[in-house]
Enzyme design. Structure first.
Site, PDB file in Angstrom:
ATOM      1  N   CYS A  84       6.062  10.915 -14.444  1.00  0.00           N
ATOM      2  CA  CYS A  84       7.294  10.243 -14.904  1.00  0.00           C
ATOM      3  C   CYS A  84       7.574   8.966 -14.106  1.00  0.00           C
ATOM      4  O   CYS A  84       8.479   8.219 -14.451  1.00  0.00           O
ATOM      5  CB  CYS A  84       8.496  11.195 -14.824  1.00  0.00           C
ATOM      6  SG  CYS A  84       8.957  11.673 -13.132  1.00  0.00           S
ATOM      7  N   CYS A 132       5.937  11.018  -8.499  1.00  0.00           N
ATOM      8  CA  CYS A 132       5.311  11.760  -9.589  1.00  0.00           C
ATOM      9  C   CYS A 132       4.667  10.747 -10.535  1.00  0.00           C
ATOM     10  O   CYS A 132       5.376   9.968 -11.172  1.00  0.00           O
ATOM     11  CB  CYS A 132       6.371  12.575 -10.343  1.00  0.00           C
ATOM     12  SG  CYS A 132       5.724  13.270 -11.895  1.00  0.00           S
ATOM     13  N   HIS A 184       0.818  -1.221   0.000  1.00  0.00           N
ATOM     14  CA  HIS A 184       0.000   0.000   0.000  1.00  0.00           C
ATOM     15  C   HIS A 184       0.849   1.267   0.000  1.00  0.00           C
ATOM     16  O   HIS A 184       0.344   2.346   0.294  1.00  0.00           O
ATOM     17  CB  HIS A 184      -0.957   0.006   1.195  1.00  0.00           C
ATOM     18  CG  HIS A 184      -2.032  -1.033   1.089  1.00  0.00           C
ATOM     19  ND1 HIS A 184      -2.817  -1.424   2.150  1.00  0.00           N
ATOM     20  CD2 HIS A 184      -2.462  -1.772   0.036  1.00  0.00           C
ATOM     21  CE1 HIS A 184      -3.663  -2.364   1.753  1.00  0.00           C
ATOM     22  NE2 HIS A 184      -3.465  -2.591   0.483  1.00  0.00           N
ATOM     23  N   LEU A 214      -5.957 -10.404  17.831  1.00  0.00           N
ATOM     24  CA  LEU A 214      -6.550 -10.376  19.167  1.00  0.00           C
ATOM     25  C   LEU A 214      -7.723 -11.343  19.221  1.00  0.00           C
ATOM     26  O   LEU A 214      -8.024 -11.930  20.260  1.00  0.00           O
ATOM     27  CB  LEU A 214      -7.009  -8.957  19.507  1.00  0.00           C
ATOM     28  CG  LEU A 214      -5.914  -7.876  19.509  1.00  0.00           C
ATOM     29  CD1 LEU A 214      -6.519  -6.505  19.814  1.00  0.00           C
ATOM     30  CD2 LEU A 214      -4.816  -8.219  20.510  1.00  0.00           C
ATOM     31  N   THR A 244      -4.040  -8.259  11.008  1.00  0.00           N
ATOM     32  CA  THR A 244      -4.831  -7.721   9.892  1.00  0.00           C
ATOM     33  C   THR A 244      -6.264  -8.222   9.998  1.00  0.00           C
ATOM     34  O   THR A 244      -6.500  -9.398  10.292  1.00  0.00           O
ATOM     35  CB  THR A 244      -4.179  -8.054   8.525  1.00  0.00           C
ATOM     36  OG1 THR A 244      -5.019  -7.556   7.484  1.00  0.00           O
ATOM     37  CG2 THR A 244      -3.925  -9.533   8.326  1.00  0.00           C
TER      38      THR A 244
END
Ligand code: NAD
Length: 245
Positions: free
Chosen positions: A119, A116, A108, A202, A176
């Site tokens: 380019c 940019c 991510h 958890l 996750t």
């Protein structure tokens, strides 16, 4: 026999370092609505708010440190000699690198880079970024943006990640929630290839059904113990883990 390992990490691995997780139930990230800071149209509409959001998080990296779970991942990568250990993180913080991980895909993107799109140049970044800066490489006006994958955009390194998943014998998902795709689909891919999937969280994640084993508790406590035993006893340790409860 376990040779190749893929580790997928999410916001939960950095929670004990003091970086808040994404609240999927409210759709809020650091008290902001995703559609205000993490979609391409937000960057067009209000670049100042978007850059400020990432500037604040980038500055905060100086106030946090890797925790024992990040160090455990780096240790496994250094000491596992039977095959590869590929680390894929959904996190945009730099705590894995700072703990010593090298073979790492930031699917991510990363807070410590800007780029940019005109380019394609990626620049390291450890400063506040102004809205719509010009590209120092190609000179395009106002194109520079965070090197972060927004919702609706395609994550980075997908080819390399899928290749690693197809050859994985052991797939570990750490911290996750299993709600953000395509990462949420990795457990299913690894399971279909025959990997042993182990979840560290958890409590059961959205993808829990694809995990053969689970280790519930804080990753800063559970992962270092797991890595110790895996390095010491290998396959027999994985077999001895109780099935997902
Ligand atoms: P998430 O925030 O949706 O889920 C975090 C998961 O971690 C939850 O399932 C939670 O139960 C678990 N968790 C919390 N504390 C834990 C601990 N101490 N030990 C083990 N597990 C713990 O995270 P996600 O699945 O990574 O998806 C969120 C998205 O938001 C990602 O795309 C990511 O890019 C972004 N994000 C990144 C950061 C970061 O870079 N640190 C922080 C927040 C959000």
């Amino acid at each position: 026999m376990i040779k190749n390992i893929v580790i997928l990490t999410g916001a939960g691995i950095s929670a004990e370092s003091g970086i808040p997780v994404f609240r999927s139930e409210t759709g809020l990230w650091e008290n902001h609505r995703i559609e205000d800071v993490c979609v391409p149209s937000a960057l067009e509409r209000d670049p100042a708010t978007v850059e400020n959001f990432y500037n604040t998080m980038r500055r905060n990296l100086h106030n946090v440190e890797p925790n024992p779970a990040h160090f455990a991942v780096a240790r496994l990568q250094k000491e596992w000699k039977k095959g590869s250990v590929t680390l894929v993180t959904q996190n945009i913080d730099n705590l894995h690198e700072r703990a010593g991980s090298e073979n790492l895909y930031h699917m991510h993107g990363s807070l410590t880079e800007i780029y940019c799109p005109r380019c394609g140049t990626v620049f390291p970044c450890d400063r506040d970024v102004a809205p719509r800066e010009d590209c120092p490489h190609c000179g395009a006006k106002g194109t520079v943006r965070p090197h972060i994958v927004f919702f609706e955009e395609i994550p980075y390194h997908m080819e390399e990640i899928e290749e690693a998943l197809w050859s994985a014998d052991l797939f570990l998902a750490v911290g996750t929630s299993g709600v953000v795709y395509p990462a949420a689909g990795f457990a299913r891919i690894a399971a279909s290839r025959g990997a042993v999937n182990v979840e560290f969280n958890l409590s059961a994640s959205e993808q829990a059904g694809y995990f053969r084993k689970s280790v519930y508790g804080k990753a800063g406590t559970t992962l270092p113990k797991f890595v110790d035993s895996l390095l010491k006893d290998g396959d027999s340790f994985i077999e001895s883990l109780p099935a997902r409860s």
